[in-house]
Scaffold this motif. Structure first.
Motif, PDB file in Angstrom:
ATOM      1  N   ALA A  33      14.128 -11.161  89.207  1.00 44.27           N
ATOM      2  CA  ALA A  33      14.207 -10.984  87.756  1.00 44.27           C
ATOM      3  C   ALA A  33      13.250  -9.872  87.341  1.00 44.27           C
ATOM      4  N   THR A  34      13.747  -8.947  86.492  1.00 48.54           N
ATOM      5  CA  THR A  34      12.927  -7.859  85.963  1.00 48.54           C
ATOM      6  C   THR A  34      13.079  -7.819  84.452  1.00 48.54           C
ATOM      7  N   ASP A  35      12.354  -6.912  83.786  1.00 52.84           N
ATOM      8  CA  ASP A  35      12.459  -6.786  82.332  1.00 52.84           C
ATOM      9  C   ASP A  35      13.846  -6.330  81.907  1.00 52.84           C
ATOM     10  N   GLY A  36      14.513  -5.512  82.733  1.00 52.30           N
ATOM     11  CA  GLY A  36      15.819  -4.968  82.369  1.00 52.30           C
ATOM     12  C   GLY A  36      16.983  -5.816  82.827  1.00 52.30           C
ATOM     13  N   GLY A  37      16.742  -6.904  83.513  1.00 54.70           N
ATOM     14  CA  GLY A  37      17.824  -7.747  84.013  1.00 54.70           C
ATOM     15  C   GLY A  37      17.468  -8.346  85.355  1.00 54.70           C
ATOM     16  N   TYR A  38      18.437  -8.398  86.234  1.00 54.94           N
ATOM     17  CA  TYR A  38      18.263  -9.014  87.544  1.00 54.94           C
ATOM     18  C   TYR A  38      18.694  -8.027  88.626  1.00 54.94           C
ATOM     19  N   VAL A  39      17.841  -7.858  89.613  1.00 49.63           N
ATOM     20  CA  VAL A  39      18.120  -6.941  90.715  1.00 49.63           C
ATOM     21  C   VAL A  39      18.564  -7.755  91.921  1.00 49.63           C
ATOM     22  N   VAL A  40      19.756  -7.456  92.398  1.00 47.14           N
ATOM     23  CA  VAL A  40      20.290  -8.118  93.593  1.00 47.14           C
ATOM     24  C   VAL A  40      20.233  -7.108  94.740  1.00 47.14           C
ATOM     25  N   GLU A  41      19.314  -7.337  95.668  1.00 47.75           N
ATOM     26  CA  GLU A  41      19.221  -6.478  96.844  1.00 47.75           C
ATOM     27  C   GLU A  41      20.264  -6.939  97.851  1.00 47.75           C
ATOM     28  N   PHE A  42      20.911  -5.979  98.508  1.00 47.88           N
ATOM     29  CA  PHE A  42      21.951  -6.315  99.470  1.00 47.88           C
ATOM     30  C   PHE A  42      21.788  -5.494 100.742  1.00 47.88           C
ATOM     31  N   ALA A  43      22.433  -5.967 101.810  1.00 41.80           N
ATOM     32  CA  ALA A  43      22.508  -5.248 103.080  1.00 41.80           C
ATOM     33  C   ALA A  43      23.979  -5.017 103.381  1.00 41.80           C
ATOM     34  N   ALA A  44      24.347  -3.759 103.590  1.00 43.59           N
ATOM     35  CA  ALA A  44      25.721  -3.395 103.947  1.00 43.59           C
ATOM     36  C   ALA A  44      25.727  -3.030 105.426  1.00 43.59           C
ATOM     37  N   GLU A  45      26.482  -3.785 106.198  1.00 45.56           N
ATOM     38  CA  GLU A  45      26.534  -3.589 107.640  1.00 45.56           C
ATOM     39  C   GLU A  45      27.892  -3.019 108.041  1.00 45.56           C
ATOM     40  N   ASN A  46      27.856  -1.931 108.786  1.00 47.92           N
ATOM     41  CA  ASN A  46      29.075  -1.321 109.310  1.00 47.92           C
ATOM     42  C   ASN A  46      29.237  -1.806 110.750  1.00 47.92           C
ATOM     43  N   ARG A  47      30.173  -2.711 110.987  1.00 48.56           N
ATOM     44  CA  ARG A  47      30.349  -3.305 112.308  1.00 48.56           C
ATOM     45  C   ARG A  47      31.315  -2.538 113.190  1.00 48.56           C
ATOM     46  N   ALA A  48      31.890  -1.492 112.699  1.00 49.52           N
ATOM     47  CA  ALA A  48      32.866  -0.706 113.467  1.00 49.52           C
ATOM     48  C   ALA A  48      32.166   0.432 114.213  1.00 49.52           C
ATOM     49  N   GLU A  49      32.891   1.059 115.098  1.00 49.09           N
ATOM     50  CA  GLU A  49      32.378   2.221 115.820  1.00 49.09           C
ATOM     51  C   GLU A  49      32.823   3.504 115.124  1.00 49.09           C
ATOM     52  N   LYS A  50      32.718   3.486 113.805  1.00 54.48           N
ATOM     53  CA  LYS A  50      33.100   4.640 112.996  1.00 54.48           C
ATOM     54  C   LYS A  50      32.095   4.770 111.857  1.00 54.48           C
ATOM     55  N   SER A  51      31.531   5.943 111.694  1.00 51.64           N
ATOM     56  CA  SER A  51      30.597   6.181 110.596  1.00 51.64           C
ATOM     57  C   SER A  51      31.375   6.437 109.308  1.00 51.64           C
ATOM     58  N   VAL A  52      30.772   6.058 108.179  1.00 55.93           N
ATOM     59  CA  VAL A  52      31.417   6.245 106.881  1.00 55.93           C
ATOM     60  C   VAL A  52      30.400   6.827 105.890  1.00 55.93           C
ATOM     61  N   ALA A  53      30.925   7.502 104.869  1.00 51.48           N
ATOM     62  CA  ALA A  53      30.073   8.123 103.845  1.00 51.48           C
ATOM     63  C   ALA A  53      30.557   7.702 102.463  1.00 51.48           C
ATOM     64  N   SER A  54      29.707   7.901 101.467  1.00 59.15           N
ATOM     65  CA  SER A  54      30.016   7.591 100.065  1.00 59.15           C
ATOM     66  C   SER A  54      30.618   6.192  99.929  1.00 59.15           C
ATOM     67  N   VAL A  55      29.909   5.220 100.455  1.00 58.04           N
ATOM     68  CA  VAL A  55      30.401   3.841 100.448  1.00 58.04           C
ATOM     69  C   VAL A  55      30.125   3.219  99.082  1.00 58.04           C
ATOM     70  N   GLU A  56      31.178   2.821  98.401  1.00 56.13           N
ATOM     71  CA  GLU A  56      31.070   2.200  97.080  1.00 56.13           C
ATOM     72  C   GLU A  56      30.914   0.692  97.269  1.00 56.13           C
ATOM     73  N   ILE A  57      29.791   0.145  96.805  1.00 53.39           N
ATOM     74  CA  ILE A  57      29.523  -1.286  96.877  1.00 53.39           C
ATOM     75  C   ILE A  57      29.647  -1.844  95.461  1.00 53.39           C
ATOM     76  N   LYS A  58      30.428  -2.891  95.332  1.00 55.19           N
ATOM     77  CA  LYS A  58      30.607  -3.525  94.024  1.00 55.19           C
ATOM     78  C   LYS A  58      30.126  -4.964  94.089  1.00 55.19           C
ATOM     79  N   GLY A  59      29.643  -5.405  92.929  1.00 57.06           N
ATOM     80  CA  GLY A  59      29.227  -6.793  92.786  1.00 57.06           C
ATOM     81  C   GLY A  59      29.825  -7.380  91.527  1.00 57.06           C
TER      82      GLY A  59
END
Length: 148
Positions: free
Chosen positions: A72-98
């Motif tokens: 919890a912060t003054d501006g709202g709530y910060v949800v920290e996340f971990a994005a794991e790429n389990r494939a043998e392919k690199s990716v860029a500009s990954v859009e994460i939505k919540g």
């Protein structure tokens, strides 16, 4: 210079060359060993590149997004996340939505973009919500990416 003097000079030079180190014609053992090691190294690199080219790196990325911590912060709530790429392919500009959900209804949405996630690795980020994520069902997912 006369003909005889030139001939004598040539013979003297040949005798002095013969007195020095004599080299046998052909390739030395050291040269063969170095050539063999170089050839083996080249074949190893070529085999690796061929196998790497035929591996499944051209498939689909498998991005799993999991929440790590909610703060919890003054501006709202910060949800920290971990994005794991389990494939043998690199990716860029990954859009994460919540999404914060109340049943089937989406109460609030947030998104972040990760610049790059290499193959079989993890990157961290955070989403910011105005509402408390603990009061709703939190859903995190990757919605898109591009190839680097």
């Amino acid at each position: 210079m006369t003909k005889n003097a030139a001939k004598d000079h040539k013979q003297q030079k040949q005798q002095s060359d013969d007195e020095g180190i004599t080299r046998k014609p052909g390739t030395s053992i050291t040269e063969w060993v170095v050539a063999g090691i170089s050839c083996l190294a080249l074949l190893t690199v070529l085999a690796y590149l061929i196998l790497d080219g035929f591996s499944g790196r051209n498939g689909t990325a498998q991005i799993i997004v999991l929440p790590v911590e909610v703060t919890a912060t003054d501006g709202g709530y910060v949800v920290e996340f971990a994005a794991e790429n389990r494939a043998e392919k690199s990716v860029a500009s990954v859009e994460i939505k919540g999404e914060l959900r109340n049943g089937d209804e989406v109460v609030e949405e947030s998104s972040a973009t990760l610049d790059y996630i290499p193959q079989e690795s993890e990157r961290k980020g955070a989403l910011i919500f105005r509402s408390d994520p603990k009061a709703y069902a939190l859903r995190l997912f990757a919605s898109g990416y591009s190839e680097p």
